[in-house]
Design an enzyme around this catalytic site. Sequence first.
Site, mmCIF file in Angstrom:
data_model
loop_
_atom_site.group_PDB
_atom_site.id
_atom_site.type_symbol
_atom_site.label_atom_id
_atom_site.label_comp_id
_atom_site.label_asym_id
_atom_site.label_seq_id
_atom_site.Cartn_x
_atom_site.Cartn_y
_atom_site.Cartn_z
ATOM 1 N N ARG A 76 46.026 49.147 48.078
ATOM 2 C CA ARG A 76 47.111 49.702 47.250
ATOM 3 C C ARG A 76 47.126 51.198 47.562
ATOM 4 N NH1 ARG A 76 47.597 45.145 43.573
ATOM 5 N NH2 ARG A 76 45.564 44.239 43.145
ATOM 6 N N ASP A 131 49.458 34.864 41.585
ATOM 7 C CA ASP A 131 49.988 34.862 40.212
ATOM 8 C C ASP A 131 51.260 34.027 40.035
ATOM 9 O OD1 ASP A 131 47.953 36.679 39.731
ATOM 10 O OD2 ASP A 131 49.240 38.425 40.041
ATOM 11 N N ARG A 158 32.805 21.952 32.754
ATOM 12 C CA ARG A 158 32.970 20.894 31.759
ATOM 13 C C ARG A 158 31.702 20.030 31.653
ATOM 14 N NH1 ARG A 158 37.068 18.903 28.748
ATOM 15 N NH2 ARG A 158 38.994 19.514 29.741
ATOM 16 N N ARG A 258 40.642 34.222 44.301
ATOM 17 C CA ARG A 258 41.434 34.706 45.440
ATOM 18 C C ARG A 258 40.798 34.355 46.784
ATOM 19 N NH1 ARG A 258 43.282 40.391 43.393
ATOM 20 N NH2 ARG A 258 42.252 41.163 45.267
HETATM 21 O O1 F6P Z 1 47.971 40.058 41.673
HETATM 22 C C1 F6P Z 1 46.840 39.340 42.019
HETATM 23 C C2 F6P Z 1 45.679 39.696 41.118
HETATM 24 O O2 F6P Z 1 44.567 38.937 41.526
HETATM 25 C C3 F6P Z 1 45.940 39.529 39.631
HETATM 26 O O3 F6P Z 1 45.820 38.192 39.217
HETATM 27 C C4 F6P Z 1 44.911 40.457 39.048
HETATM 28 O O4 F6P Z 1 45.343 40.942 37.797
HETATM 29 C C5 F6P Z 1 44.846 41.566 40.051
HETATM 30 O O5 F6P Z 1 45.358 41.069 41.270
HETATM 31 C C6 F6P Z 1 43.467 42.100 40.295
HETATM 32 O O6 F6P Z 1 43.573 43.200 41.145
HETATM 33 P P1 F6P Z 1 42.347 43.885 41.894
HETATM 34 O O7 F6P Z 1 42.021 43.061 43.098
HETATM 35 O O8 F6P Z 1 42.853 45.227 42.251
HETATM 36 O O9 F6P Z 1 41.184 43.886 40.947
#
Ligand code: F6P
Length: 332
Positions: A76, A131, A158, A258
């Site tokens: 970012r 998301d 669970r 992720r």
């Molecule tokens: O947008 C994807 C996401 O994984 C969101 O679900 C989460 O809020 C955010 O990115 C987390 O961001 P970072 O990787 O900067 O912690």
Amino acid sequence: MKAAVCRIGVFTSGGDAPGMNAAIRAVVRASLHYGIECIGIRRGYHGLLNGDFTRLDFESVSDISRRGGTMLYSARSLEFIEEAGRNKALATCKLLGMDALVGIGGDGTFKGLLSLANNGISVIGVPGTIDNDIACSSYTIGYDSACNIALESIDRLRDTMKSHERCSVVEVMGHRAGYLAYSVGIACGATVVLVPEREVNFEQDVIEPIRRARLGGRTHFMVIVAEGVPGGAYQVADQIRNATALDTRVTVLGHVQRGGSPTSRDRMVATYMGYEAVKLLAEGKTCRVVAMKGDDIVDYDITEALSMSKGLDKLSETVARAMTGVSDDKMI
Ligand code: F6P
């Protein structure tokens, strides 16, 4: 047909998502198919303004579709928000002779693309985020993989919650949206699903479903909380403990959602979307976001796409409530 652009820069930006590699591969292979050169920009807009690139050919994207993460890295960039940063990015495009950009990411990525357009650069956005919160598209690359990763963890949880007759409060990602939480909650058969788009009435939305499940004979409970819910999973767990005296445990799944190999759906959607992005550029189109509408791949003007809103997933809410025994008259 001679393609309308000659050199595409492709990059991933914002939070990574499983399937981004498949999208990069599709952009590269489709570019070659149309006789267009392709350059990979590393680290999103940060890399674009710092001239951080790698040349991509047919072989360089072999065997990446099945891998999680993004081979181009993601970042970012605060510098890009400033005009000076954007000018540096434009200078990189000029220096490398890139007349087109494909950005894979979320709304922030698309806004960035728009700010670079109309400088002799054609831009296309591809929705990639776990998301599923991009308004113009019914599906975003990474969503299915993230749901499956969360589901696998919850199935494991669970087992132990059942053995100890506990209440499990699991926080899933989703940024400010509840799509991931609803999908995961419905798929795992959660007792309760809480999302940020709906204000929580604790007694009605949390305690009553737990009570009903207990009356039905259940001795362990699964509560799914989207990360955007105020207070998050810890606050919800405290409230449940205080109200019911249940032995309650919190699990925040976090970034594990992720990672990992993308599912078949994500590889397929990423490939179709990546191909479509290049096709649009080859045809001379610009300022478009590739999207899904039902089973179809479509595209929207970026400004129009950014002005759309998705809102609460009403069908999922209805189904989730029905599955936990909430009758219609209690619907808000
Ligand atoms: O947008 C994807 C996401 O994984 C969101 O679900 C989460 O809020 C955010 O990115 C987390 O961001 P970072 O990787 O900067 O912690």
